[in-house]
Design a protein around this motif. Structure first.
Motif, mmCIF file in Angstrom:
data_model
loop_
_atom_site.group_PDB
_atom_site.id
_atom_site.type_symbol
_atom_site.label_atom_id
_atom_site.label_comp_id
_atom_site.label_asym_id
_atom_site.label_seq_id
_atom_site.Cartn_x
_atom_site.Cartn_y
_atom_site.Cartn_z
ATOM 1 N N ALA A 144 0.849 -1.188 0.000
ATOM 2 C CA ALA A 144 0.000 0.000 0.000
ATOM 3 C C ALA A 144 0.884 1.237 0.000
ATOM 4 O O ALA A 144 1.955 1.250 0.588
ATOM 5 C CB ALA A 144 -0.899 -0.003 1.240
ATOM 6 N N THR A 145 0.440 2.294 -0.693
ATOM 7 C CA THR A 145 1.205 3.537 -0.725
ATOM 8 C C THR A 145 0.295 4.708 -1.024
ATOM 9 O O THR A 145 -0.773 4.545 -1.611
ATOM 10 C CB THR A 145 2.328 3.469 -1.786
ATOM 11 O OG1 THR A 145 3.135 4.645 -1.679
ATOM 12 C CG2 THR A 145 1.774 3.392 -3.192
ATOM 13 N N ASN A 146 0.711 5.892 -0.607
ATOM 14 C CA ASN A 146 0.078 7.128 -1.049
ATOM 15 C C ASN A 146 1.140 8.032 -1.660
ATOM 16 O O ASN A 146 0.951 9.225 -1.800
ATOM 17 C CB ASN A 146 -0.679 7.827 0.089
ATOM 18 C CG ASN A 146 0.260 8.349 1.163
ATOM 19 O OD1 ASN A 146 1.461 8.088 1.160
ATOM 20 N ND2 ASN A 146 -0.292 9.097 2.102
ATOM 21 N N ASN A 147 2.270 7.445 -2.054
ATOM 22 C CA ASN A 147 3.386 8.177 -2.631
ATOM 23 C C ASN A 147 3.121 8.441 -4.108
ATOM 24 O O ASN A 147 2.907 7.511 -4.893
ATOM 25 C CB ASN A 147 4.681 7.374 -2.441
ATOM 26 C CG ASN A 147 5.871 8.083 -3.023
ATOM 27 O OD1 ASN A 147 6.158 7.928 -4.200
ATOM 28 N ND2 ASN A 147 6.547 8.860 -2.209
ATOM 29 N N THR A 148 3.156 9.708 -4.483
ATOM 30 C CA THR A 148 2.843 10.123 -5.846
ATOM 31 C C THR A 148 3.719 9.426 -6.882
ATOM 32 O O THR A 148 3.227 8.943 -7.903
ATOM 33 C CB THR A 148 3.012 11.650 -5.980
ATOM 34 O OG1 THR A 148 2.203 12.291 -5.005
ATOM 35 C CG2 THR A 148 2.613 12.134 -7.365
ATOM 36 N N LEU A 149 5.017 9.361 -6.634
ATOM 37 C CA LEU A 149 5.931 8.770 -7.614
ATOM 38 C C LEU A 149 5.696 7.270 -7.781
ATOM 39 O O LEU A 149 5.823 6.736 -8.882
ATOM 40 C CB LEU A 149 7.383 9.049 -7.223
ATOM 41 C CG LEU A 149 7.772 10.529 -7.219
ATOM 42 C CD1 LEU A 149 9.204 10.697 -6.738
ATOM 43 C CD2 LEU A 149 7.592 11.146 -8.597
ATOM 44 N N LYS A 150 5.331 6.593 -6.706
ATOM 45 C CA LYS A 150 5.045 5.154 -6.804
ATOM 46 C C LYS A 150 3.740 4.916 -7.577
ATOM 47 O O LYS A 150 3.653 3.994 -8.380
ATOM 48 C CB LYS A 150 4.964 4.526 -5.425
ATOM 49 C CG LYS A 150 6.317 4.348 -4.782
ATOM 50 C CD LYS A 150 6.194 3.543 -3.516
ATOM 51 C CE LYS A 150 7.581 3.237 -3.004
ATOM 52 N NZ LYS A 150 7.575 2.089 -2.116
ATOM 53 N N VAL A 151 2.743 5.747 -7.331
ATOM 54 C CA VAL A 151 1.476 5.614 -8.053
ATOM 55 C C VAL A 151 1.712 5.880 -9.537
ATOM 56 O O VAL A 151 1.240 5.137 -10.405
ATOM 57 C CB VAL A 151 0.408 6.570 -7.478
ATOM 58 C CG1 VAL A 151 -0.834 6.590 -8.352
ATOM 59 C CG2 VAL A 151 0.053 6.174 -6.051
#
Length: 79
Positions: free
Chosen positions: A4-11
């Motif tokens: 799970a992530t909320n990191n812009t670059l990962k998305v």
């Protein structure tokens, strides 16, 4: 393995990966990505192999620049 992530670059990286996996080479007019059911920033998926604190700080700085100078102030021109 997915985290799970909320990191812009990962998305962005995941969206780009999905696009390249299914793209048939024909011209594309528009691509959209929608996110939903996101948790607050206080909720963190821990990762033994990555410094989540650094990524969160980087994401915060990027968001601050975009808030101040507009959404096109920083653009990813990767792959």
């Amino acid at each position: 393995m997915h985290f799970a992530t909320n990191n812009t670059l990962k998305v962005l990286g995941s969206a780009r990966e999905i696009f390249h996996r299914i793209w048939n080479g024909h011209p594309v007019r528009k691509v959209g990505v929608t996110l939903g059911s996101l948790d607050d920033e206080e909720v963190t998926q821990l990762d033994l192999f990555e410094d989540v604190t650094k990524l969160r700080k980087l994401d915060s700085v990027l968001d601050g620049i975009k808030d101040r100078f507009g959404s096109k102030a920083i653009m990813d021109c990767g792959k």
